[in-house]
Design an enzyme around this catalytic site. Structure first.
Site, PDB file in Angstrom:
ATOM      1  N   GLN A  78       0.835  -1.195   0.000  1.00  0.00           N
ATOM      2  CA  GLN A  78       0.000   0.000   0.000  1.00  0.00           C
ATOM      3  C   GLN A  78       0.874   1.250   0.000  1.00  0.00           C
ATOM      4  O   GLN A  78       1.295   1.734   1.047  1.00  0.00           O
ATOM      5  CB  GLN A  78      -0.951   0.001   1.197  1.00  0.00           C
ATOM      6  CG  GLN A  78      -1.952   1.118   1.092  1.00  0.00           C
ATOM      7  CD  GLN A  78      -3.056   1.017   2.118  1.00  0.00           C
ATOM      8  OE1 GLN A  78      -3.078   0.147   2.972  1.00  0.00           O
ATOM      9  NE2 GLN A  78      -3.976   1.944   2.026  1.00  0.00           N
ATOM     10  N   PHE A  79       1.105   1.781  -1.196  1.00  0.00           N
ATOM     11  CA  PHE A  79       1.973   2.958  -1.331  1.00  0.00           C
ATOM     12  C   PHE A  79       1.384   4.180  -0.638  1.00  0.00           C
ATOM     13  O   PHE A  79       2.113   5.094  -0.261  1.00  0.00           O
ATOM     14  CB  PHE A  79       2.263   3.264  -2.804  1.00  0.00           C
ATOM     15  CG  PHE A  79       1.115   3.858  -3.564  1.00  0.00           C
ATOM     16  CD1 PHE A  79       1.004   5.237  -3.690  1.00  0.00           C
ATOM     17  CD2 PHE A  79       0.160   3.047  -4.155  1.00  0.00           C
ATOM     18  CE1 PHE A  79      -0.050   5.798  -4.398  1.00  0.00           C
ATOM     19  CE2 PHE A  79      -0.894   3.598  -4.854  1.00  0.00           C
ATOM     20  CZ  PHE A  79      -1.007   4.983  -4.984  1.00  0.00           C
ATOM     21  N   THR A  80       0.074   4.224  -0.433  1.00  0.00           N
ATOM     22  CA  THR A  80      -0.551   5.402   0.171  1.00  0.00           C
ATOM     23  C   THR A  80      -0.151   5.596   1.631  1.00  0.00           C
ATOM     24  O   THR A  80      -0.412   6.658   2.199  1.00  0.00           O
ATOM     25  CB  THR A  80      -2.088   5.351   0.051  1.00  0.00           C
ATOM     26  OG1 THR A  80      -2.578   4.181   0.711  1.00  0.00           O
ATOM     27  CG2 THR A  80      -2.522   5.339  -1.404  1.00  0.00           C
TER      28      THR A  80
END
Length: 150
Positions: A78-80
């Site tokens: 999850q890059f966020t």
């Protein structure tokens, strides 16, 4: 590297209507990778997650790890998690690694997590539009940033 660890009674990941991961009691781990992430970070973080005592013992005290209860783990990239919200209302993801750096580190993280857990770890699919479902048990949610390991 950042991780959001959620104690779950069940969790699953679905991609384009196809369930790719499905567990009962265990952990859902959302992992965010940045360019500064290292192999040392992976080893430290996977060991920390595998041994994190957040499951109740016979007295209801959080004293057992996912290994102790023979629980399962789903790991989802999850890059966020590396969003910066300092300016305006649209998050910036400049700190999140690009796929050429993130994918090998993500794959190493999963392999090391399996080694530390002593069994297969289920995953989402890197870069896919995933639907993650979970029942957070407790709720118990722990956030760990490898920048704060010392």
């Amino acid at each position: 590297m950042k991780a959001v660890i959620q104690r779950v009674s069940e969790a699953s990941v679905t991609i384009e209507g196809r369930k790719v991961a499905d567990i009962r009691k265990g952990l859902l781990v959302l992992i965010g990778i940045e360019d500064a992430s290292t192999t040392e970070d992976i080893q430290w973080l996977t060991s920390k997650i595998a041994n994190l005592r957040i499951f109740g013992d016979e007295n209801g005290v959080m004293n057992l790890s996912v290994k102790d209860i023979d629980g399962e783990i789903i790991v989802v990239s999850q890059f966020t998690l590396h969003a910066s919200t300092k300016k305006g209302n649209r998050p910036s993801y400049i700190k999140a690694s690009k796929p050429d750096i993130a994918i090998p580190l993500y794959e190493s993280f999963v392999k090391q997590m399996e080694a530390d857990l002593g069994k297969k770890v289920q995953t989402g699919e890197f870069g896919a539009d995933m639907k993650v479902a979970l029942i957070n048990d407790g709720p118990v949610t722990i956030i760990i940033d490898t920048k704060n390991k010392e």
